[in-house]
Design a protein around this motif. Structure first.
Motif, mmCIF file in Angstrom:
data_model
loop_
_atom_site.group_PDB
_atom_site.id
_atom_site.type_symbol
_atom_site.label_atom_id
_atom_site.label_comp_id
_atom_site.label_asym_id
_atom_site.label_seq_id
_atom_site.Cartn_x
_atom_site.Cartn_y
_atom_site.Cartn_z
ATOM 1 N N TYR A 684 70.787 -4.921 -22.522
ATOM 2 C CA TYR A 684 70.530 -4.660 -21.107
ATOM 3 C C TYR A 684 71.328 -3.462 -20.591
ATOM 4 O O TYR A 684 70.980 -2.861 -19.581
ATOM 5 N N LEU A 685 72.418 -3.116 -21.292
ATOM 6 C CA LEU A 685 73.293 -2.047 -20.832
ATOM 7 C C LEU A 685 72.557 -0.715 -20.645
ATOM 8 O O LEU A 685 72.632 -0.116 -19.565
ATOM 9 N N PRO A 686 71.861 -0.199 -21.675
ATOM 10 C CA PRO A 686 71.215 1.104 -21.482
ATOM 11 C C PRO A 686 70.103 1.051 -20.452
ATOM 12 O O PRO A 686 69.829 2.042 -19.776
ATOM 13 N N PHE A 687 69.464 -0.115 -20.311
ATOM 14 C CA PHE A 687 68.425 -0.248 -19.294
ATOM 15 C C PHE A 687 69.016 -0.063 -17.902
ATOM 16 O O PHE A 687 68.508 0.690 -17.076
ATOM 17 N N VAL A 688 70.122 -0.736 -17.634
ATOM 18 C CA VAL A 688 70.734 -0.668 -16.305
ATOM 19 C C VAL A 688 71.288 0.719 -16.028
ATOM 20 O O VAL A 688 71.102 1.274 -14.935
ATOM 21 N N THR A 689 71.993 1.301 -16.989
ATOM 22 C CA THR A 689 72.550 2.629 -16.749
ATOM 23 C C THR A 689 71.447 3.680 -16.658
ATOM 24 O O THR A 689 71.591 4.666 -15.933
ATOM 25 N N GLY A 690 70.327 3.469 -17.354
ATOM 26 C CA GLY A 690 69.187 4.361 -17.202
ATOM 27 C C GLY A 690 68.598 4.291 -15.807
ATOM 28 O O GLY A 690 68.168 5.302 -15.235
ATOM 29 N N LEU A 691 68.581 3.091 -15.233
ATOM 30 C CA LEU A 691 68.092 2.950 -13.863
ATOM 31 C C LEU A 691 68.968 3.708 -12.883
ATOM 32 O O LEU A 691 68.488 4.260 -11.886
ATOM 33 N N GLN A 692 70.282 3.711 -13.145
ATOM 34 C CA GLN A 692 71.170 4.451 -12.260
ATOM 35 C C GLN A 692 70.798 5.929 -12.242
ATOM 36 O O GLN A 692 70.792 6.569 -11.181
ATOM 37 N N ALA A 693 70.459 6.483 -13.399
ATOM 38 C CA ALA A 693 70.062 7.888 -13.450
ATOM 39 C C ALA A 693 68.770 8.114 -12.661
ATOM 40 O O ALA A 693 68.637 9.086 -11.917
ATOM 41 N N ARG A 694 67.818 7.202 -12.801
ATOM 42 C CA ARG A 694 66.566 7.340 -12.062
ATOM 43 C C ARG A 694 66.778 7.194 -10.559
ATOM 44 O O ARG A 694 66.114 7.841 -9.750
ATOM 45 N N ALA A 695 67.699 6.298 -10.199
ATOM 46 C CA ALA A 695 67.923 6.033 -8.777
ATOM 47 C C ALA A 695 68.487 7.238 -8.045
ATOM 48 O O ALA A 695 68.556 7.231 -6.813
ATOM 49 N N ALA A 696 68.873 8.283 -8.779
ATOM 50 C CA ALA A 696 69.416 9.472 -8.135
ATOM 51 C C ALA A 696 68.331 10.341 -7.509
ATOM 52 O O ALA A 696 68.631 11.273 -6.772
ATOM 53 N N SER A 697 67.062 10.049 -7.781
ATOM 54 C CA SER A 697 65.968 10.843 -7.202
ATOM 55 C C SER A 697 64.975 9.935 -6.498
ATOM 56 O O SER A 697 64.824 8.761 -6.857
ATOM 57 N N ASP A 698 64.288 10.475 -5.504
ATOM 58 C CA ASP A 698 63.288 9.696 -4.777
ATOM 59 C C ASP A 698 62.173 9.245 -5.701
ATOM 60 O O ASP A 698 61.687 8.107 -5.610
ATOM 61 N N GLU A 699 61.749 10.120 -6.599
ATOM 62 C CA GLU A 699 60.675 9.764 -7.527
ATOM 63 C C GLU A 699 61.117 8.631 -8.450
ATOM 64 O O GLU A 699 60.346 7.712 -8.746
ATOM 65 N N GLY A 700 62.374 8.699 -8.894
ATOM 66 C CA GLY A 700 62.872 7.660 -9.779
ATOM 67 C C GLY A 700 62.949 6.308 -9.087
ATOM 68 O O GLY A 700 62.596 5.274 -9.673
ATOM 69 N N VAL A 701 63.415 6.288 -7.838
ATOM 70 C CA VAL A 701 63.491 5.023 -7.111
ATOM 71 C C VAL A 701 62.099 4.463 -6.870
ATOM 72 O O VAL A 701 61.873 3.245 -6.986
ATOM 73 N N ALA A 702 61.163 5.324 -6.553
ATOM 74 C CA ALA A 702 59.781 4.864 -6.352
ATOM 75 C C ALA A 702 59.233 4.240 -7.626
ATOM 76 O O ALA A 702 58.500 3.240 -7.588
ATOM 77 N N TRP A 703 59.593 4.829 -8.757
ATOM 78 C CA TRP A 703 59.152 4.295 -10.060
ATOM 79 C C TRP A 703 59.725 2.895 -10.279
ATOM 80 O O TRP A 703 59.032 1.979 -10.705
ATOM 81 N N ILE A 704 61.007 2.726 -9.962
ATOM 82 C CA ILE A 704 61.628 1.407 -10.082
ATOM 83 C C ILE A 704 60.942 0.412 -9.164
ATOM 84 O O ILE A 704 60.638 -0.726 -9.558
ATOM 85 N N ALA A 705 60.680 0.820 -7.919
ATOM 86 C CA ALA A 705 60.064 -0.076 -6.940
ATOM 87 C C ALA A 705 58.683 -0.518 -7.399
ATOM 88 O O ALA A 705 58.298 -1.684 -7.217
ATOM 89 N N ARG A 706 57.915 0.404 -7.991
ATOM 90 C CA ARG A 706 56.574 0.023 -8.460
ATOM 91 C C ARG A 706 56.670 -1.028 -9.558
ATOM 92 O O ARG A 706 55.868 -1.963 -9.623
ATOM 93 N N HIS A 707 57.678 -0.883 -10.431
ATOM 94 C CA HIS A 707 57.841 -1.880 -11.496
ATOM 95 C C HIS A 707 58.236 -3.241 -10.925
ATOM 96 O O HIS A 707 57.753 -4.281 -11.391
ATOM 97 N N LEU A 708 59.096 -3.245 -9.930
ATOM 98 C CA LEU A 708 59.486 -4.509 -9.317
ATOM 99 C C LEU A 708 58.287 -5.195 -8.667
ATOM 100 O O LEU A 708 58.127 -6.422 -8.771
ATOM 101 N N ALA A 709 57.447 -4.406 -8.001
ATOM 102 C CA ALA A 709 56.251 -4.981 -7.383
ATOM 103 C C ALA A 709 55.309 -5.530 -8.440
ATOM 104 O O ALA A 709 54.697 -6.602 -8.260
ATOM 105 N N ARG A 710 55.179 -4.808 -9.553
ATOM 106 C CA ARG A 710 54.317 -5.286 -10.636
ATOM 107 C C ARG A 710 54.842 -6.603 -11.208
ATOM 108 O O ARG A 710 54.071 -7.537 -11.452
ATOM 109 N N ILE A 711 56.150 -6.693 -11.391
ATOM 110 C CA ILE A 711 56.747 -7.923 -11.925
ATOM 111 C C ILE A 711 56.504 -9.082 -10.961
ATOM 112 O O ILE A 711 56.177 -10.203 -11.382
#
Length: 960
Positions: A684-711
């Motif tokens: 789970y470690l690289p998954f979480v730290t990878g999310l931190q990198a994505r969360a630094a951009s609006d596009e990355g956060v939107a990508w995370i949000a879409r996955h959460l909605a899908r789940i």
């Protein structure tokens, strides 16, 4: 006749119990008894221990007191009794200003057996010199080079790996200068070698006397029967009285500044922090304590609370995990701060916290927030749920410091009087604002700058090495001879067979052949409404069977569980939703639960809430909202939460090393451990730290949000089961209010699936970040409890622990702990060591233990002791609702009542031959997997391949 005089009784309706307080007039010894009809029979004796230095004398004395006494001159009666007793809890704990010796049993005969052992151990210990050298510290000569060894010495080396612990001690030492809290009560490994055997014995003589003791008991056994035993065993021999030893009061008359250094990973610039700490008053004063709880609830209790919101919305850092009230000292402390800062952000964070306090002092908080906090206290008063220890013992441990610090112990068990007073106070205009103004104007304040120190461990290693070098340079021939003689004598003592015949014991013939009954749930039903003795609390759970979700979705499932509680629902933003939820129901959460059924992994995701019976509508509203009306459009909030999770995991790699190694060891051979490794381990470690990198951009956060909605859409489309429990008809009434939404209740927008992959398991690995100790694990794949060999494997684990591993790993090897375990729910057999100075030697001991078991002719008594050790685990009482959940989990796993009965019967009828045969089939003939956490890769790694945890965390597994 009991010498104790009854001082008063007090009925506590919320606990269905009566509190009785007694005192022995000749010594001043106190006995506090909670009379109730629960199955648990609890005991503790507590002593004030107020060291003035950090040599660990209170902690080492705790270990040594349980290493042989006058009536029981056995080298380790504590560990011997663990396999001769059906106790569901046995331990001893050293706090900053007290030492407590508790146990819990469900059998009256066993209870009084343990009472005799504990009384003799604490008041009349042998305090043997060689045991002092084993448990505390000793010199060793390895190839002519001088070193240190000792159980407590190594235990505290592991404890110092925790950055939070370093910060906490730094805060207490500065806030309470000149008091016992300035010392490291557990012992600083740099100071532990200052302790002499004579000083330890003097400390016992001055602190462990009836005049200093507080006895606490609970259960249906009459207090007079317990007092008679205390009088016979202790008061008849130890007379006289002395003033109660009390921790000093700190005198902080003007604000104080401090810099506190904590362990940190090299190459990171976000390890700084700012911490404020106040002294509020004496923690034993119930009015001070309860007002502090309101202050904590109002400032920090939910995401809309002014201080928490100010810190979470800063755009940098995160709230400190130290925040809130701290009653560990005689004077109550209150903490506010931020962590995860860069150096240039520290000053701004300090201004932000101060400004938020000023606003709270002017505007206050809604009265509903404070009323919800009072409701939460009432909920906790009634709650019967247990964690790692029985509920009644947790209440007793909370009451001990109040009794020892001169407070009214009644208020610890029954908060109704204080709550009634506070209900009137919170309605007064300006009440909460006055509490906040008191913080701002108080001179008893510490402001601490937290500074990361990547060289923290290197400096400590260098300090230890320099001390050893000085000592070695001054060694005479006589000194060398003494060291060698001491170690030879200790080794001989450790190798001697222990005669435990003097100790009382419970045998397999003394226990019931039948399993402890559990609530019976109708099979294959979508709703369970169970009437339980819930003490007026109602519980609800909506559980989705998410087994069908793809393996690539597992990390997303865990992220969904981690984040959902902190996001908005419906038209409410995250802070509005948090405030509303806190007022509607005192407890709410999500849980992801794996289970194995015939080797196949089954997954469940649950929404669960509970509250007082009069709050059923609020419980139902909360679950309906979080299941049916999610929000994933709060991008700044999602970015903050992902960043906070990643930073916390990186910061605590060393502290979590044992956890990661445990999961990594079992992952190749157990589908359940494989899943846990992917969602809570190094996968789970690289998954979480990878999310931190994505969360630094609006596009990355939107990508995370879409996955959460899908789940969310996938989860709520899965089969659901509703489980409700409560008193009388409450469960059925609550079940009628809750219905899982249909599969179409929420529709997620389109989301690219990405290429999220579970990090591959690693075989025979040594997980590494810098530290001073190791944690060693080894695991075999074995069958679950329905297999005919399962009882023998369970008993084998206890034999290996008590007859081989305890001596080899703890006594001789110096690790804080070690043993074996059969885990039927995960279908694995494992061995482990914890806070271990060795690695290769420990793995050699694991192998030698299995061969030793095969070659040993065990006396019947040793087999029976191992059987009892298994049985007491099976018989541990569960709270009423926990029993419902256990029954539900067994149903998910396909374990029928007949299976439980067969397993118990198999355990009770185990033979040495059957144990050896099972061990040969499942352990000796099979190849295990090994995984260790190592603090130093320069040692012999026993053939394990090094895995740098920082490199694992940096491997971005979230790339599309």
């Amino acid at each position: 006749m009991s010498p104790f005089e009854l001082l008063r009784t007090h009925a506590i309706p919320s606990l269905q119990a009566t509190l009785e307080e007694y005192r022995d007039p000749s010594t001043g010894a106190r006995h506090i008894h909670l009379a109730n009809d629960e199955a648990d029979l609890a005991f503790l004796v507590a002593f004030p221990t107020v060291p003035d230095n950090s040599d660990g004398r209170a902690h080492i004395l705790e270990h040594l007191a349980l290493s042989g006494s006058e009536r029981y001159p056995v080298r380790d009666p504590f560990f011997s009794m663990m396999r001769r007793s059906t106790a569901t809890f046995m331990n001893a704990m050293t706090y900053a200003d007290r030492t407590v010796y508790p146990f819990v049993s469900t059998d009256a005969r066993d209870y009084f057996n343990l009472l005799d052992v504990y009384l003799d151990a604490t008041f009349f210990p042998k305090l043997d010199y060689l045991n002092f050298r084993q448990e505390g510290w000793r010199h060793v000569l390895d190839g002519g080079k001088l070193g240190y060894q000792g159980v407590v010495f190594n235990e505290m080396k592991g404890a110092f790996a925790d950055p939070g612990r370093a910060l906490y001690h730094g805060l207490l030492a500065n806030l309470f200068q000149g008091t016992t809290y300035e010392a490291v009560s557990g012992g600083d490994p740099l100071d532990i070698p200052d302790l002499t055997h004579a000083a330890l014995k003097e400390f016992h003589a001055s602190h462990y006397h009836p005049s200093q003791a507080v006895f606490m008991t609970a259960g249906p056994v009459p207090a007079r029967e317990i007092q008679q035993r205390i009088a016979e065993r202790v008061l008849s021999r130890l007379t006289g009285s002395a003033p109660l030893k009390m921790p000093q009061l700190a005198a902080l008359e003007a604000p104080r500044q401090a810099v506190i250094k904590v362990p940190a990973q090299a190459g990171r610039d976000d390890g700084f922090g700012i911490q404020f700490a106040w002294i509020l008053g004496e923690s034993a004063d119930s009015s001070v304590f309860q007002q502090a709880r309101l202050l904590e609830a109002g400032l920090l209790g939910d995401a809309s609370a002014p201080l928490r919101k100010a810190m979470e919305s800063a755009g940098y850092g995160r709230p400190s995990r130290m925040n809130g009230i701290d009653d560990s000292a005689r004077q109550l402390a209150f903490h506010l701060g931020m962590e995860g800062l860069e150096q240039h952000q520290v000053a701004d964070a300090q201004i932000r916290i101060r400004g938020a306090l000023e606003q709270a002092a002017q505007r206050g908080v809604p009265e509903a927030v404070l009323r919800a906090a009072l409701r939460d206290i009432r909920y906790q008063q009634r709650n019967t749920a247990s964690g790692q220890m029985p509920n009644v013992l947790m209440r007793m441990l909370t009451a001990v410091p109040v009794a020892m610090r001169g407070g009214d112990v009644k208020d610890s068990f029954d908060s109704e009087r204080a709550l009634g007073q506070l209900e009137q106070r919170i309605a007064e205009p300006g009440f909460f604002e006055g509490l906040v103004r008191g913080l701002l104007e108080s001179p008893a304040r510490l402001t601490a700058t937290v500074v990361p120190d990547p060289e923290y461990f290197a400096k400590r290693d260098a300090a230890e090495a320099a001390r050893l070098a000085r000592e070695q340079a001054g060694l005479s021939a006589a000194d060398r001879s003494r060291i060698e003689a001491d170690n030879a004598a200790l080794l001989a003592l450790q190798g001697q067979p222990t005669d435990t015949s003097v100790l009382p014991r419970i045998t397999p013939r003394d226990v019931s052949p039948q399993p402890r009954p559990l609530p019976q749930l109708a099979p294959q039903t979508g709703c369970h409404a169970v009437s339980i003795a819930s003490n007026g609390i109602s519980y609800a759970r909506v559980q989705y069977d998410v087994t069908a979700l793809d393996e690539q979705d597992w990390p997303w499932l865990q992220l969904y569980v981690d984040l959902r509680r902190d996001l908005g629902v419906g038209e409410r933003s995250y802070d509005q939703a948090d405030a509303w939820r806190q007022q509607a129901a005192p407890a709410f959460g999500l849980q992801l639960s794996p289970a194995l059924n015939d080797g196949a992994l089954r997954l469940a995701l649950s929404f669960q809430a509970s509250g007082l019976r009069e709050e059923q509508e609020g419980i139902a509203d909360v679950i309906r909202a979080y299941v049916g009306s999610p929000r994933f459009d709060e991008f700044p909030r999602i970015a903050f939460l992902c960043t906070q999770m990643a930073q916390h995991r990186i910061k605590n790699l060393a502290q979590m090393g044992d956890h990661y190694a445990n999961l990594a060891a079992g992952a190749p051979g157990s589908p359940l451990r494989y899943f846990e490794n992917a969602t809570a381990g190094i996968g789970y470690l690289p998954f979480v730290t990878g999310l931190q990198a994505r969360a630094a951009s609006d596009e990355g956060v939107a990508w995370i949000a879409r996955h959460l909605a899908r789940i969310h859409a996938l989860v709520t489309a899965c089969p659901a089961t509703v489980v409700c429990a409560g008193s009388g008809a409450d469960a059925q009434a609550l079940a009628e209010r809750i219905a899982p939404p249909s599969a179409n209740a929420f529709t997620a927008g389109p989301a690219d699936r990405g290429a999220t992959a579970v990090a591959g398991v690693r075989k025979d690995c040594a997980l590494h970040v810098p530290g001073q100790v190791n944690h060693c694990h080894i695991a075999w794949s074995v069958p679950d409890e329905r297999h005919p060999d399962a009882p023998a494997l369970a008993v084998a684990a206890e034999l290996l622990t008590h007859q081989f591993l305890h001596t080899a790993i703890r006594e001789k090897g110096g690790a804080y702990g070690g043993g074996a375990g059969y885990v039927p729910g995960a279908a694995i057999f494992a061995m482990k060591s914890f806070r271990d100075p060795r690695m290769a030697g420990t793995y050699a001991d694991f192998a030698a233990a299995i061969e030793g078991l095969a070659a040993t002719d065990f006396p019947d008594e040793q087999v029976e002791q191992a059987i009892i050790s298994v049985i007491k685990g099976l018989d541990r009482p569960a709270s009423p609702f926990d029993a419902v959940l256990l029954s539900l989990n067994l149903q998910r796993r396909g374990i029928a009542p007949a299976d439980r009965a067969r397993f118990r019967s198999g355990v009770l009828n185990c033979t040495a031959e059957g144990i050896k045969a099972a061990v040969h089939r499942w352990l000796r003939l099979r190849t295990p997997n090994r995984a260790a956490f190592v603090g130093n890769t320069g040692q012999d790694l026993a053939g394990l391949g090094v895995v740098d945890l920082l490199a694992v965390a940096a491997a971005d597994q979230a790339a599309t």
